[in-house]
Motif scaffolding. Structure first.
Motif, PDB file in Angstrom:
ATOM      1  N   HIS A 166       0.852  -1.191   0.000  1.00 44.71           N
ATOM      2  CA  HIS A 166       0.000   0.000   0.000  1.00 44.71           C
ATOM      3  C   HIS A 166       0.890   1.245   0.000  1.00 44.71           C
ATOM      4  CE1 HIS A 166      -2.930   2.996   1.362  1.00 44.71           C
ATOM      5  NE2 HIS A 166      -3.853   2.161   0.934  1.00 44.71           N
ATOM      6  N   PRO A 167       0.467   2.313  -0.686  1.00 45.09           N
ATOM      7  CA  PRO A 167       1.298   3.527  -0.711  1.00 45.09           C
ATOM      8  C   PRO A 167       1.668   4.032   0.681  1.00 45.09           C
ATOM      9  CG  PRO A 167      -0.486   3.713  -2.295  1.00 45.09           C
ATOM     10  CD  PRO A 167      -0.733   2.452  -1.530  1.00 45.09           C
ATOM     11  N   LEU A 168       0.767   3.916   1.640  1.00 48.51           N
ATOM     12  CA  LEU A 168       1.061   4.395   2.987  1.00 48.51           C
ATOM     13  C   LEU A 168       2.050   3.493   3.719  1.00 48.51           C
ATOM     14  CD1 LEU A 168      -2.505   5.507   4.187  1.00 48.51           C
ATOM     15  CD2 LEU A 168      -0.675   6.908   3.207  1.00 48.51           C
ATOM     16  N   ASP A 169       2.113   2.227   3.315  1.00 43.90           N
ATOM     17  CA  ASP A 169       3.026   1.303   3.984  1.00 43.90           C
ATOM     18  C   ASP A 169       4.486   1.625   3.700  1.00 43.90           C
ATOM     19  OD1 ASP A 169       0.966  -0.093   5.124  1.00 43.90           O
ATOM     20  OD2 ASP A 169       0.844  -1.572   3.514  1.00 43.90           O
ATOM     21  N   LYS A 170       4.745   2.261   2.574  1.00 41.13           N
ATOM     22  CA  LYS A 170       6.135   2.529   2.210  1.00 41.13           C
ATOM     23  C   LYS A 170       6.613   3.888   2.711  1.00 41.13           C
ATOM     24  CE  LYS A 170       5.854   4.862  -2.282  1.00 41.13           C
ATOM     25  NZ  LYS A 170       6.380   4.867  -3.654  1.00 41.13           N
ATOM     26  N   ALA A 171       5.707   4.671   3.272  1.00 40.74           N
ATOM     27  CA  ALA A 171       6.089   5.994   3.762  1.00 40.74           C
ATOM     28  C   ALA A 171       7.108   5.873   4.886  1.00 40.74           C
ATOM     29  CB  ALA A 171       4.845   6.740   4.252  1.00 40.74           C
ATOM     30  N   ASP A 172       8.134   6.692   4.841  1.00 43.08           N
ATOM     31  CA  ASP A 172       9.174   6.738   5.877  1.00 43.08           C
ATOM     32  C   ASP A 172       9.905   5.414   6.041  1.00 43.08           C
ATOM     33  OD1 ASP A 172       8.409   9.388   6.471  1.00 43.08           O
ATOM     34  OD2 ASP A 172       6.840   8.679   7.823  1.00 43.08           O
ATOM     35  N   LYS A 173       9.917   4.580   5.003  1.00 47.39           N
ATOM     36  CA  LYS A 173      10.654   3.321   5.059  1.00 47.39           C
ATOM     37  C   LYS A 173      11.818   3.347   4.080  1.00 47.39           C
ATOM     38  CE  LYS A 173       6.909   0.301   6.620  1.00 47.39           C
ATOM     39  NZ  LYS A 173       6.144  -0.945   6.350  1.00 47.39           N
ATOM     40  N   MET A 195       4.695  -6.144  -7.822  1.00 46.79           N
ATOM     41  CA  MET A 195       5.386  -5.502  -6.701  1.00 46.79           C
ATOM     42  C   MET A 195       5.099  -4.000  -6.701  1.00 46.79           C
ATOM     43  SD  MET A 195       9.260  -6.166  -8.103  1.00 46.79           S
ATOM     44  CE  MET A 195       9.966  -5.382  -6.659  1.00 46.79           C
ATOM     45  N   ALA A 196       3.824  -3.661  -6.756  1.00 46.33           N
ATOM     46  CA  ALA A 196       3.389  -2.264  -6.789  1.00 46.33           C
ATOM     47  C   ALA A 196       3.793  -1.537  -5.515  1.00 46.33           C
ATOM     48  CB  ALA A 196       1.877  -2.194  -6.977  1.00 46.33           C
ATOM     49  N   TYR A 197       4.152  -0.264  -5.672  1.00 53.71           N
ATOM     50  CA  TYR A 197       4.493   0.644  -4.572  1.00 53.71           C
ATOM     51  C   TYR A 197       5.681   0.161  -3.751  1.00 53.71           C
ATOM     52  CZ  TYR A 197       0.242   3.034  -5.828  1.00 53.71           C
ATOM     53  OH  TYR A 197      -0.708   3.729  -6.533  1.00 53.71           O
ATOM     54  N   HIS A 198       6.679  -0.363  -4.451  1.00 51.40           N
ATOM     55  CA  HIS A 198       7.958  -0.672  -3.810  1.00 51.40           C
ATOM     56  C   HIS A 198       8.935   0.459  -4.100  1.00 51.40           C
ATOM     57  CE1 HIS A 198       8.090  -5.016  -2.418  1.00 51.40           C
ATOM     58  NE2 HIS A 198       6.838  -4.834  -2.798  1.00 51.40           N
ATOM     59  N   GLN A 199       9.764   0.752  -3.156  1.00 54.53           N
ATOM     60  CA  GLN A 199      10.839   1.709  -3.359  1.00 54.53           C
ATOM     61  C   GLN A 199      12.036   0.927  -3.891  1.00 54.53           C
ATOM     62  OE1 GLN A 199      11.178   3.594   0.498  1.00 54.53           O
ATOM     63  NE2 GLN A 199       9.776   5.221  -0.091  1.00 54.53           N
ATOM     64  N   VAL A 200      12.114   0.847  -5.193  1.00 55.82           N
ATOM     65  CA  VAL A 200      13.110   0.007  -5.838  1.00 55.82           C
ATOM     66  C   VAL A 200      13.700   0.757  -7.027  1.00 55.82           C
ATOM     67  CG1 VAL A 200      11.362  -1.092  -7.283  1.00 55.82           C
ATOM     68  CG2 VAL A 200      13.498  -2.300  -6.802  1.00 55.82           C
ATOM     69  N   SER A 201      14.932   0.450  -7.350  1.00 56.51           N
ATOM     70  CA  SER A 201      15.633   1.162  -8.413  1.00 56.51           C
ATOM     71  C   SER A 201      15.438   0.507  -9.765  1.00 56.51           C
ATOM     72  CB  SER A 201      17.131   1.218  -8.098  1.00 56.51           C
ATOM     73  OG  SER A 201      17.689  -0.089  -8.146  1.00 56.51           O
ATOM     74  N   THR A 202      15.705   1.267 -10.810  1.00 54.94           N
ATOM     75  CA  THR A 202      15.654   0.734 -12.168  1.00 54.94           C
ATOM     76  C   THR A 202      16.647  -0.408 -12.335  1.00 54.94           C
ATOM     77  OG1 THR A 202      15.052   2.923 -13.010  1.00 54.94           O
ATOM     78  CG2 THR A 202      15.905   1.323 -14.607  1.00 54.94           C
ATOM     79  N   LEU A 220       4.479  -2.673 -11.824  1.00 49.81           N
ATOM     80  CA  LEU A 220       5.375  -1.737 -11.145  1.00 49.81           C
ATOM     81  C   LEU A 220       4.667  -0.437 -10.782  1.00 49.81           C
ATOM     82  CD1 LEU A 220       8.499  -2.214 -13.451  1.00 49.81           C
ATOM     83  CD2 LEU A 220       8.124  -3.226 -11.188  1.00 49.81           C
ATOM     84  N   ARG A 221       3.361  -0.495 -10.660  1.00 53.34           N
ATOM     85  CA  ARG A 221       2.629   0.718 -10.314  1.00 53.34           C
ATOM     86  C   ARG A 221       3.133   1.300  -8.992  1.00 53.34           C
ATOM     87  NH1 ARG A 221      -3.334  -1.469 -10.428  1.00 53.34           N
ATOM     88  NH2 ARG A 221      -2.182  -3.255  -9.578  1.00 53.34           N
ATOM     89  N   GLY A 222       3.374   2.604  -8.990  1.00 56.00           N
ATOM     90  CA  GLY A 222       3.825   3.263  -7.771  1.00 56.00           C
ATOM     91  C   GLY A 222       5.306   3.122  -7.499  1.00 56.00           C
ATOM     92  N   CYS A 223       6.041   2.425  -8.338  1.00 57.40           N
ATOM     93  CA  CYS A 223       7.496   2.328  -8.196  1.00 57.40           C
ATOM     94  C   CYS A 223       8.112   3.525  -8.911  1.00 57.40           C
ATOM     95  CB  CYS A 223       8.012   1.007  -8.769  1.00 57.40           C
ATOM     96  SG  CYS A 223       7.311  -0.463  -7.991  1.00 57.40           S
TER      97      CYS A 223
END
Length: 323
Positions: A166-173, A195-202, A220-223
């Motif tokens: 979830h978009p809120l789950d990745k906040a401040d992580k 793996m939508a909304y992961h903070q991951v690099s190209t 990759l939605r939200g990445c």
């Protein structure tokens, strides 16, 4: 029935045959309607053929936690080790997972979205999930890269992984590069990855695409840190369908093939709310059906599973019409 007839009464069919037929019904009918028809049918419900695929995902959204644990234990026990698919959500802790893993010898599809299970319990039990081909750990915030790595090492046949957040789950992580690395290095047979909304690099996404050569769909939605060039994707991965930043147009152009890509996403049975009730929240015993059918009066009150259907009937507890 007349002698010499080619037709056989349904109540004389062997339990295995009845179980295969009943498995085509929705779960609530197997639990509440079938056992009320006759004694042989109620006994067939006890057999494993009715419980090879169990989908209680919608019901588990609204039930009480203690109800969910008891329902899972009952249905998994009924499967007698033949459970192939289990869909459930919002497991409240790790308590039920060892029981599930101990009965997972035939399990191929496991969906546990929004569950509070920990990465440590996944690590401990991953060896018992070796036959999995489909795993959904979306919105499971306690799962980490180490758990995914062990899943990949133990589940060699894994073809589908849902790990949406979830978009809120990745906040401040911190960035979830370790999870992407675990997927790239241990899950080479993946065909469908979300793996939508992961903070991951190209860089790590490209590593996944290079190592998971059978991949045909990636979400990759939200990445937002991922930047993939349309032309590059068409040249290097012509069979790949991508949903996410910077490649939305490419995905939409191929929307006619969307059904093929999303064939792994099963729809739920019905829009129902269930109530699982037994006295003072005590145990649930199907063996009582035999006593009920031996009773001349066949009292309905002996069976204490009830459900309510839809908002308009939410306050009316009773038995459904015969299918």
């Amino acid at each position: 029935m007349e002698e010499g007839s080619d037709y056989r009464p349904w109540d004389e069919l062997i339990p295995d045959a009845l179980g295969l037929i009943f498995s085509k019904l929705c779960l609530r009918d197997i639990l509440t309607v079938v056992p009320m028809v006759c004694k042989s049918w109620s006994r067939a419900v006890l057999g494993p053929y009715c419980w090879q695929e169990v989908d209680i995902e919608e019901w588990s959204e609204v039930c009480l936690p203690e109800q969910l644990d008891r329902m899972l234990q009952m249905l998994i026990t009924r499967s007698s080790g033949s459970l192939r698919k289990l869909s459930v959500t919002r497991l409240r802790n790790d308590e039920m997972f060892p029981f599930l893993a101990d009965h997972a010898g035939s399990l191929q599809t496991l969906k546990l979205p929004r569950s509070a299970i920990s990465g440590s319990i996944i690590e401990q039990m991953s060896g018992k999930l070796s036959n999995l081909t489909f795993l959904d750990l979306s919105y499971c915030s306690k799962i980490d890269a180490r758990a995914l790595e062990l899943v990949g090492n133990k589940c060699k046949h894994l073809e589908v992984l849902f790990r949406n957040m979830h978009p809120l789950d990745k906040a401040d992580k911190e960035a979830q590069e370790d999870e992407a690395h675990a997927i790239a290095t241990t899950m080479p047979n993946l065909k469908h990855l979300e793996m939508a909304y992961h903070q991951v690099s190209t860089e790590n996404i490209l590593r996944i695409l290079s190592t998971c050569t059978s991949l045909v769909h990636i979400d990759l939605r939200g990445c937002w840190d991922v930047e993939l060039d349309d032309k590059f994707l068409l040249e290097k991965f012509p069979k790949l369908k991508v949903l996410g930043p910077l490649v939305m147009d490419y995905y939409q152009m191929n929307n006619s093939e969307e059904d093929e890509c999303l064939e792994f996403s099963d729809s739920s049975e019905e829009d129902l709310a269930w109530a699982f009730v037994h006295g003072e929240m005590g145990g649930y015993d199907y063996e009582s059906y035999d006593e009920m059918w031996d009773d001349d009066e066949g009292r309905l009150e002996e069976l204490e599973v009830r459900f309510y259907e839809g908002i308009q009937d939410a306050g009316l507890y009773g038995w459904p019409p015969s299918p």
